[in-house]
Design a protein around this motif. Structure first.
Motif, PDB file in Angstrom:
ATOM      1  N   ILE A 183      94.762  80.668 177.218  1.00 46.64           N
ATOM      2  CA  ILE A 183      94.566  79.560 178.156  1.00 46.64           C
ATOM      3  C   ILE A 183      93.087  79.389 178.505  1.00 46.64           C
ATOM      4  O   ILE A 183      92.580  78.266 178.598  1.00 46.64           O
ATOM      5  CB  ILE A 183      95.393  79.784 179.437  1.00 46.64           C
ATOM      6  N   GLU A 187      91.144  76.043 178.297  1.00 46.74           N
ATOM      7  CA  GLU A 187      90.823  75.434 179.593  1.00 46.74           C
ATOM      8  C   GLU A 187      89.316  75.383 179.851  1.00 46.74           C
ATOM      9  O   GLU A 187      88.810  74.405 180.397  1.00 46.74           O
ATOM     10  CB  GLU A 187      91.513  76.238 180.701  1.00 46.74           C
ATOM     11  N   GLU A 188      88.581  76.427 179.470  1.00 42.21           N
ATOM     12  CA  GLU A 188      87.144  76.487 179.764  1.00 42.21           C
ATOM     13  C   GLU A 188      86.283  76.081 178.580  1.00 42.21           C
ATOM     14  O   GLU A 188      85.315  75.346 178.736  1.00 42.21           O
ATOM     15  CB  GLU A 188      86.768  77.905 180.209  1.00 42.21           C
ATOM     16  N   LYS A 191      88.582  72.461 176.856  1.00 46.84           N
ATOM     17  CA  LYS A 191      89.050  71.496 177.854  1.00 46.84           C
ATOM     18  C   LYS A 191      90.020  70.457 177.275  1.00 46.84           C
ATOM     19  O   LYS A 191      90.233  69.396 177.854  1.00 46.84           O
ATOM     20  CB  LYS A 191      87.873  70.809 178.549  1.00 46.84           C
ATOM     21  N   THR A 390      88.864  77.414 186.517  1.00 53.29           N
ATOM     22  CA  THR A 390      89.978  77.428 185.563  1.00 53.29           C
ATOM     23  C   THR A 390      91.220  77.954 186.289  1.00 53.29           C
ATOM     24  O   THR A 390      91.544  79.137 186.193  1.00 53.29           O
ATOM     25  CB  THR A 390      89.660  78.315 184.350  1.00 53.29           C
ATOM     26  N   ILE A 392      94.539  77.582 185.930  1.00 54.08           N
ATOM     27  CA  ILE A 392      95.664  78.109 185.164  1.00 54.08           C
ATOM     28  C   ILE A 392      95.341  79.509 184.642  1.00 54.08           C
ATOM     29  O   ILE A 392      96.165  80.426 184.710  1.00 54.08           O
ATOM     30  CB  ILE A 392      96.018  77.172 183.982  1.00 54.08           C
ATOM     31  N   THR A 393      94.122  79.681 184.139  1.00 53.04           N
ATOM     32  CA  THR A 393      93.700  81.005 183.680  1.00 53.04           C
ATOM     33  C   THR A 393      93.736  82.005 184.827  1.00 53.04           C
ATOM     34  O   THR A 393      94.172  83.154 184.660  1.00 53.04           O
ATOM     35  CB  THR A 393      92.274  80.950 183.095  1.00 53.04           C
TER      36      THR A 393
END
Length: 538
Positions: A183, A187-188, A191, A390, A392-393
């Motif tokens: 993730i 995510e980071e 994106k 982030t 979710i992470t």
């Protein structure tokens, strides 16, 4: 004769979307995960051993061999600085460098950088710098991904996938958290995601984590946090819980703003000090020696602090001292550029704030002791979300590290509220700020010569999974300073599009801009098309 230009680009995309190429990419992702898991496991093991060796060596010889220890620390500091001078991209956590690689702002020299990042990271922890292993593990993994791509001679399209797979595998092995690794990479670093990217990073993370379990065991990162959440799901308690989390989340966002400000400020100030880099590194190493002797808890990543935090019967004053000491020593350590990350130090700072908050609630309002543990986890999630941006992470990372899913409700609410506060205060990710700071000089130089930039054409393929497919041109959020001058469509001649022209799969969009703008918006354009784009000078 090597083919290039639009025909080679289109061929690359067609090949990439064939089943054979996808299966090969999954295999190389698995290979990247296995190699990364092996290297990061060795890195984690040696970090723990070298810390134990240092503590025993100093503890047994501090009075008898102090001059020898001082000399040893200076020599180690000079070795670290030498490797930084030789390979500047191994500095710090490595995450901004990985972002730069994906955006084609830097190019890795993967094998020597892999070796020097590995051993310089060990040396930085040996002399007690307050740095974590997680950022370097992500960097090591991305270097492995780059190496696998070069050795296997994969396409440029697949290169970005393998680098991302290596980064996710590095975090997975470092934290024993495969889902968080996958993730975080999406995510980071990217994106955005496509199904093939998600499969690849999951495969890499899972096999990296599998290797680390074989080599280091199946122990959770934070085993002492296996408890049942004290929150009762009745309206009155839920409302109170939301209020308490909101207060703590707001505090953590403010602290995250301070964290981001000081990490850039310390780095800029350290750079401006008019001394030799070797001298500066040596001075910080000697300061670290003093800290090892008088306040050893704030050295290294700080994993031991979190693991034993619940057992400490500490006063507010002592917890505050450790928190402030950890904060500023992390800033100083990172400013030197020594290989090491801020993942774990920022979690330590968050955990300390959470314990102070929990102790206050227990002592003032008679909450049960379980709330101390709960708010340590909540504070870590909130601080990670606020600093790194982030959410979710942050949620998945804490869940996987503790192995405790009874706090899922609290952590999700925490991440959501923290993210909302961060948006309201316009707080940025620390890695985005470090990235901008790293390439600030390069961007300023590019802007200085912007008037003299060459004009280039950008050719963007419209892929079936992309944000361009079946969209009208006017409905797409294009970067500034770009002019769409044509579309190449299979079965028809090139034509000039209008605002209501619908883009079809396999179209080739032709854009006109200057060279500086093309570099500045490379990543955004890649997000639109998912795959690699082709730039040509006019």
């Amino acid at each position: 004769m090597k083919k290039d230009g639009i025909f080679e680009t289109v061929k690359s995309f067609i090949d990439f979307h064939s089943r054979k190429i996808r299966l090969k990419l999954i295999f190389y992702s698995l290979l990247t995960g296995v190699i990364t898991g092996t290297i990061v496991s060795a890195y984690t093991y040696l970090l723990s051993k070298i810390t134990i060796f240092r503590n025993n060596f100093i503890g047994n010889n501090i009075n008898l061999s102090l001059p020898l220890i001082i000399l040893l620390f200076i020599v180690v500091a000079m070795i670290i600085q030498y490797t930084l001078n030789k390979y500047p991209l191994i500095s710090g956590s490595g995450i901004p460098q990985v972002m730069g690689l994906i955006q084609k702002k830097v190019k890795f020299n993967w094998f020597p950088e892999l070796i020097t990042k590995f051993f310089s990271g060990l040396l930085a922890i040996f002399i007690g710098f307050s740095l974590g292993r997680e950022g370097p593990s992500i960097h090591l993994g991305s270097l492995v991904g780059e190496g696998v791509n070069e050795v296997s001679k994969r396409t440029e399209v697949e290169r970005k996938y393998l680098i991302t797979c290596g980064a996710s595998a590095g975090l997975a092995a470092a934290f024993n958290a495969p889902l968080a690794g996958a993730i975080f990479a999406i995510e980071e670093l990217h994106k955005f995601f496509s199904p093939i990217l998600l499969i690849c990073v999951l495969i890499a993370s899972l096999f990296s984590n599998l290797v680390s379990k074989f080599l280091l065991g199946t122990k959770l990162s934070f085993e002492s946090f296996s408890f049942i959440s004290p929150v009762n799901f009745v309206p009155k308690e839920i409302l109170l819980h939301l209020i308490l989390i909101s207060i703590l989340s707001f505090i953590m966002v403010l602290l995250a703003t301070i964290f981001n400000y000081f990490i850039i400020k310390f780095k800029d100030t350290y750079t401006k000090i008019n001394l030799s880099p070797y001298t500066k590194m040596s001075v910080v190493s000697l300061l670290s020696l003093l800290i090892i002797y008088f306040l050893p808890d704030i050295t290294g990543g700080g994993h031991h602090i979190i693991e034993h935090l619940l057992d400490y019967n500490s006063t507010f004053r002592l917890l505050g001292l450790v928190m402030i000491g950890k904060f500023f020593f992390t800033m100083l350590s990172y400013s030197t550029g020594a290989p090491g990350g801020i993942f774990l130090p920022l979690l330590v700072i968050g955990a300390l704030v959470g314990k102070i908050y929990g102790l206050f609630l227990v002592g003032t309002f008679n909450f049960s002791q379980e709330y101390i543990t709960l708010f340590v986890l909540v504070a870590m999630t909130s601080y990670f979300t606020a600093v790194v941006r982030t959410p979710i992470t942050g949620i998945i990372l804490i869940l996987e590290m503790t192995g405790n899913f009874s706090n899922l409700f609290s952590l999700v609410i925490t991440a959501a509220i923290t993210y909302a506060f961060s948006e309201l205060l316009k707080h940025n990710s620390v890695y985005e700020e470090l990235f901008e700071n790293m390439f600030k000089k390069q961007d300023e130089e590019a802007q200085t010569f912007e008037k003299n930039e060459k004009i280039v054409t950008i050719k963007i393929p419209v892929m079936s999974d992309s944000k361009l497919s079946n969209k009208m041109i006017r409905d797409i959020d294009w970067p500034q300073n770009l002019l769409i001058i044509g579309i190449e469509r299979s079965g028809s001649s090139q034509f000039i599009p209008k605002g209501d022209t619908v883009l079809k799969d396999s179209d080739i969009l032709i854009l006109l801009t200057d060279e500086n703008t093309s570099k500045r918006y490379m990543n955004k354009l890649s997000e639109l098309t998912i795959e690699n784009i082709d730039i040509q000078n006019i």
